[in-house]
Design an enzyme around this catalytic site. Structure first.
Site, PDB file in Angstrom:
ATOM      1  CE  LYS A 171       8.363  19.302 -47.406  1.00  0.00           C
ATOM      2  NZ  LYS A 171       8.716  20.749 -47.078  1.00  0.00           N
ATOM      3  CE  LYS A 239       9.536  13.553 -42.078  1.00  0.00           C
ATOM      4  NZ  LYS A 239       8.713  14.457 -42.994  1.00  0.00           N
TER       5      LYS A 239
HETATM    6  P1  NAD Z   1       5.265  18.161 -35.033  1.00  0.00           P
HETATM    7  O1  NAD Z   1       6.390  16.884 -34.685  1.00  0.00           O
HETATM    8  O2  NAD Z   1       5.645  19.536 -34.458  1.00  0.00           O
HETATM    9  O3  NAD Z   1       3.954  17.862 -35.130  1.00  0.00           O
HETATM   10  C1  NAD Z   1       3.365  16.548 -35.480  1.00  0.00           C
HETATM   11  C2  NAD Z   1       2.190  16.493 -34.580  1.00  0.00           C
HETATM   12  O4  NAD Z   1       1.441  15.227 -35.002  1.00  0.00           O
HETATM   13  C3  NAD Z   1       2.614  16.279 -33.001  1.00  0.00           C
HETATM   14  O5  NAD Z   1       1.796  17.133 -32.236  1.00  0.00           O
HETATM   15  C4  NAD Z   1       2.060  14.811 -32.909  1.00  0.00           C
HETATM   16  O6  NAD Z   1       1.481  14.693 -31.473  1.00  0.00           O
HETATM   17  C5  NAD Z   1       1.147  14.539 -33.893  1.00  0.00           C
HETATM   18  N1  NAD Z   1       0.708  13.273 -34.021  1.00  0.00           N
HETATM   19  C6  NAD Z   1       1.687  12.206 -34.474  1.00  0.00           C
HETATM   20  N2  NAD Z   1       1.068  10.965 -34.668  1.00  0.00           N
HETATM   21  C7  NAD Z   1      -0.322  11.202 -34.214  1.00  0.00           C
HETATM   22  C8  NAD Z   1      -1.387  10.254 -34.454  1.00  0.00           C
HETATM   23  N3  NAD Z   1      -1.308   8.816 -34.663  1.00  0.00           N
HETATM   24  N4  NAD Z   1      -2.655  10.749 -34.112  1.00  0.00           N
HETATM   25  C9  NAD Z   1      -2.812  12.131 -33.691  1.00  0.00           C
HETATM   26  N5  NAD Z   1      -1.721  13.085 -33.774  1.00  0.00           N
HETATM   27  C10 NAD Z   1      -0.482  12.614 -34.205  1.00  0.00           C
HETATM   28  O7  NAD Z   1       5.796  18.262 -36.835  1.00  0.00           O
HETATM   29  P2  NAD Z   1       5.893  19.410 -37.543  1.00  0.00           P
HETATM   30  O8  NAD Z   1       6.920  20.110 -37.742  1.00  0.00           O
HETATM   31  O9  NAD Z   1       4.445  20.301 -37.322  1.00  0.00           O
HETATM   32  O10 NAD Z   1       5.755  18.642 -39.197  1.00  0.00           O
HETATM   33  C11 NAD Z   1       4.654  17.948 -39.350  1.00  0.00           C
HETATM   34  C12 NAD Z   1       4.749  17.574 -40.889  1.00  0.00           C
HETATM   35  O11 NAD Z   1       4.952  18.848 -41.751  1.00  0.00           O
HETATM   36  C13 NAD Z   1       6.162  16.658 -41.101  1.00  0.00           C
HETATM   37  O12 NAD Z   1       6.086  15.786 -42.081  1.00  0.00           O
HETATM   38  C14 NAD Z   1       7.194  17.576 -41.644  1.00  0.00           C
HETATM   39  O13 NAD Z   1       8.223  17.068 -42.402  1.00  0.00           O
HETATM   40  C15 NAD Z   1       6.435  18.747 -42.490  1.00  0.00           C
HETATM   41  N6  NAD Z   1       6.871  20.003 -42.640  1.00  0.00           N
HETATM   42  C16 NAD Z   1       7.325  20.571 -41.465  1.00  0.00           C
HETATM   43  C17 NAD Z   1       7.956  22.012 -41.499  1.00  0.00           C
HETATM   44  C18 NAD Z   1       8.547  22.631 -40.291  1.00  0.00           C
HETATM   45  O14 NAD Z   1       9.238  23.883 -40.706  1.00  0.00           O
HETATM   46  N7  NAD Z   1       8.312  22.164 -39.380  1.00  0.00           N
HETATM   47  C19 NAD Z   1       7.741  22.350 -43.013  1.00  0.00           C
HETATM   48  C20 NAD Z   1       7.207  21.981 -43.908  1.00  0.00           C
HETATM   49  C21 NAD Z   1       7.034  20.705 -43.738  1.00  0.00           C
END
Ligand code: NAD
Length: 295
Positions: A171, A239
């Site tokens: 990744k 990040k």
């Molecule tokens: P986001 O910030 O929209 O969602 C993360 C969620 O995790 C939030 O709703 C938050 O409340 C929850 N959270 C955090 N700590 C928590 C805990 N201790 N207990 C319960 N819930 C908790 O982020 P996202 O865009 O959905 O990304 C999630 C992961 O996927 C990241 O690592 C990101 O790098 C990866 N990712 C994102 C994308 C994208 O396009 N958004 C694409 C590929 C990968």
């Protein structure tokens, strides 16, 4: 099979919905996003009172939270789900985190008799909604074979890359390639417009050639529209590139391009653009030149 899902953000919400659609019993929690919990429950999932409550009810736990400290908190914090997961359960961590942290987390879980695969994804929100994400997985072959059918319900490509941590190493490679690609695209489009050629012509003329890419097709129209609605936020990409720097340091790998784009993203973060889509790397050039890219 009961599946727990912690983290219902941009990605987790549609991924959990796809598991419900596939017929799994899904138990969800996200204490910071109650509206998203409601939406996934309306789609057929069951809400848990806490992460520990999720852990106590499931055989498989999926985590989809921002970074390593969040995964550690969700599993081992005060309300950590690992406290209540049964022996023989498995954690599928889909978050994009430092591979070193993945190995640490897997080792902690192993002490409790819990297995883990790191399974970060590529594809962003649209592919999370369509169920066509690309999963890059690290962990044992037998675990991969057993749990791949679950990942298949959320993705169209699921590849085992090696032992635990290999998914997140892959990744990080993905994130370097995407970041440098977007920066090159922004730099070239801005330069082309300043030299007097319409950006749309540049895009249409070169998108079918060697310079064409998925990144170009997705991000060039956003840049020309000045549409920086995320998608994938600059702050999340900072990040990831910071994790690339940390991982590269451990093996002395040269990463000059990653370092440069990371610094550009940090400038944007300090200018208040951290919540913009990563296509807003264009703003770095627009601020320097005082010229806005147009159609
Ligand atoms: P986001 O910030 O929209 O969602 C993360 C969620 O995790 C939030 O709703 C938050 O409340 C929850 N959270 C955090 N700590 C928590 C805990 N201790 N207990 C319960 N819930 C908790 O982020 P996202 O865009 O959905 O990304 C999630 C992961 O996927 C990241 O690592 C990101 O790098 C990866 N990712 C994102 C994308 C994208 O396009 N958004 C694409 C590929 C990968």
């Amino acid at each position: 099979m009961k599946i727990g899902f912690i983290g219902l953000g941009i990605m987790g919400k549609p991924m959990a919905k796809n598991l419900v659609k596939a017929g799994y019993e899904v138990i969800v929690a996200d204490k910071f996003a109650p509206k998203n919990v409601e939406e996934v429950v309306a789609a057929g999932a069951k809400a848990a009172a806490s992460n520990m409550d999720v852990g106590s009810q499931v055989d498989v736990l999926i985590t989809m939270v921002p970074n390593s400290p969040n995964v550690k908190e969700a599993l081992f914090g005060e309300d950590g789900a690992a406290k209540t997961l049964k022996k023989g359960a498995v954690v599928l961590d889909c978050s994009s985190i430092n591979p070193i942290a993945s190995r640490e987390i897997a080792a902690e879980l192993a002490k409790l008799g819990i297995d883990m695969l790191d399974c970060p994804v590529s594809g962003g929100e649209p592919k999370a909604i369509d169920g066509t994400l690309a999963f890059m997985v690290g962990g044992r072959q037998d675990l991969f074979d057993e749990y791949k059918p679950i990942l298949d319900k959320m993705g169209s490509s699921v590849v085992l890359c090696g032992d635990v941590g290999a998914g997140n190493v892959t990744k990080l490679c993905n994130q370097t390639i995407v970041a440098v690609n977007i920066a090159a695209l922004a730099e070239a489009m801005q330069m082309g417009q300043m030299c007097g050629v319409e950006p749309e012509k540049i895009f249409n003329a070169i998108k079918g050639g060697l310079a064409g890419s998925t990144v170009m097709n997705a991000k060039a129209p956003m840049m020309m529209d000045q549409n920086f609605k995320p998608g994938f936020r600059i702050d999340l990409h900072i990040k990831d590139l910071s994790n690339v720097v940390d991982a590269a340091k451990t093996v002395d790998a040269p990463i000059p391009l990653t370092q440069m784009v990371l610094e550009m993203m940090k400038v944007l973060h300090h200018d208040g653009d951290g919540s913009c889509d990563h296509s807003a790397l264009l703003k770095y050039y627009q601020k320097l030149t005082g010229e806005t890219l147009h159609h």
